[in-house]
Write a protein that holds these residues in place. Sequence first.
Motif, short mmCIF file in Angstrom:
data_model
loop_
_atom_site.label_atom_id
_atom_site.label_comp_id
_atom_site.label_asym_id
_atom_site.label_seq_id
_atom_site.Cartn_x
_atom_site.Cartn_y
_atom_site.Cartn_z
N UNK A 92 0.85 -1.19 0.00
CA UNK A 92 0.00 0.00 0.00
C UNK A 92 0.88 1.24 0.00
N UNK A 93 0.61 2.20 -0.89
CA UNK A 93 1.39 3.43 -0.86
C UNK A 93 1.04 4.24 0.39
N UNK A 94 2.04 4.86 0.96
CA UNK A 94 1.81 5.66 2.16
C UNK A 94 2.53 6.98 2.05
N UNK A 95 2.00 7.97 2.72
CA UNK A 95 2.66 9.26 2.82
C UNK A 95 2.79 9.59 4.29
N UNK A 96 3.76 10.40 4.61
CA UNK A 96 3.98 10.85 5.99
C UNK A 96 4.20 9.68 6.95
N UNK A 97 4.99 8.73 6.53
CA UNK A 97 5.30 7.60 7.39
C UNK A 97 6.25 8.08 8.48
N UNK A 98 5.90 7.84 9.71
CA UNK A 98 6.74 8.21 10.84
C UNK A 98 7.50 6.98 11.33
N UNK A 99 8.79 7.09 11.41
CA UNK A 99 9.58 6.00 11.95
C UNK A 99 9.44 6.01 13.46
N UNK A 100 9.29 4.84 14.03
CA UNK A 100 9.17 4.73 15.48
C UNK A 100 10.53 4.98 16.10
N UNK A 101 10.59 5.85 17.11
CA UNK A 101 11.86 6.15 17.74
C UNK A 101 12.30 5.00 18.64
N UNK A 102 13.59 4.88 18.84
CA UNK A 102 14.15 3.86 19.70
C UNK A 102 13.81 4.19 21.15
N UNK A 103 13.49 3.18 21.94
CA UNK A 103 13.17 3.45 23.34
C UNK A 103 14.42 3.81 24.14
N UNK A 104 14.22 4.55 25.18
CA UNK A 104 15.30 4.88 26.11
C UNK A 104 15.42 3.73 27.10
N UNK A 105 16.62 3.49 27.64
CA UNK A 105 16.78 2.39 28.60
C UNK A 105 15.82 2.50 29.79
N UNK A 112 22.24 -7.56 29.70
CA UNK A 112 22.38 -6.12 29.50
C UNK A 112 22.93 -5.87 28.11
N UNK A 113 22.36 -4.86 27.43
CA UNK A 113 22.77 -4.52 26.08
C UNK A 113 23.04 -3.03 25.97
N UNK A 114 23.92 -2.68 25.04
CA UNK A 114 24.24 -1.28 24.79
C UNK A 114 23.12 -0.57 24.02
N UNK A 115 22.42 -1.33 23.18
CA UNK A 115 21.35 -0.78 22.36
C UNK A 115 20.07 -1.58 22.59
N UNK A 116 18.96 -0.98 22.17
CA UNK A 116 17.66 -1.63 22.35
C UNK A 116 17.58 -2.91 21.52
N UNK A 117 16.81 -3.85 22.04
CA UNK A 117 16.58 -5.12 21.37
C UNK A 117 15.49 -4.93 20.34
N UNK A 118 15.76 -5.33 19.10
CA UNK A 118 14.71 -5.29 18.08
C UNK A 118 14.95 -6.44 17.11
N UNK A 119 14.05 -7.37 17.11
CA UNK A 119 14.17 -8.54 16.26
C UNK A 119 13.92 -8.16 14.82
N UNK A 120 14.63 -8.62 13.84
CA UNK A 120 15.70 -9.61 13.89
C UNK A 120 17.09 -9.01 14.10
N UNK A 121 17.18 -7.71 14.24
CA UNK A 121 18.48 -7.06 14.41
C UNK A 121 18.88 -7.08 15.87
N UNK A 122 19.28 -8.23 16.35
CA UNK A 122 19.63 -8.35 17.76
C UNK A 122 20.99 -7.71 18.01
N UNK A 123 21.11 -6.98 19.12
CA UNK A 123 22.39 -6.33 19.42
C UNK A 123 23.42 -7.36 19.87
N UNK A 124 24.67 -6.98 19.79
CA UNK A 124 25.75 -7.86 20.25
C UNK A 124 25.62 -8.09 21.75
N UNK A 125 25.84 -9.33 22.15
CA UNK A 125 25.81 -9.64 23.58
C UNK A 125 27.26 -9.72 24.06
N UNK A 126 27.78 -8.56 24.48
CA UNK A 126 29.18 -8.48 24.88
C UNK A 126 29.35 -8.02 26.33
#
Length: 142
Positions: free
Chosen positions: A25-38, A82-96
């Motif tokens: 579906x074509x869309x206009x004014x798509x807002x990207x969801x911001x990353x959550x704060x810890x 604990x992660x440095x960045x927010x978890x978002x599947x499938x882009x899982x952050x490094x577990x270091x």
Amino acid sequence: MINSLICRIEYVSPAKFVNLRAVAHPCENVQMESRPEPDKVWLELLDNDTNWWAGNPVFRASYEHPALRALFPRPSHGTLRFYRTAWSWPDTPAHDLPLIACGGPPYQVISAGYERIIGLAATAEEAAELVVENLPSDLATP
């Protein structure tokens, strides 16, 4: 303004196995969801009283430590990670970073990748402190 295509999943069959179809579906004014704060992620975890971690003292003790409160928490398989960045599947952050096995006391603090047990802690507060002591130098102080 962004002109792009997004997919909507439509239910197309009441059969035993659900058939799904992606429809562009074509869309206009798509807002990207911001990353959550810890802090927001922490508060959602602490306010949740229906999951296995509800009331587990490791979560509260970790949240109360400023260095850990600045990281993103994720309960998984009886541990608090604990992660440095927010978890978002499938882009899982490094577990270091170290993690805490929540089945204590005593609580096991384990290195990233389960390479070794860093130590045992008699209290949840000691476990949180042990994690902080073993954070990489760029994360030790918020």
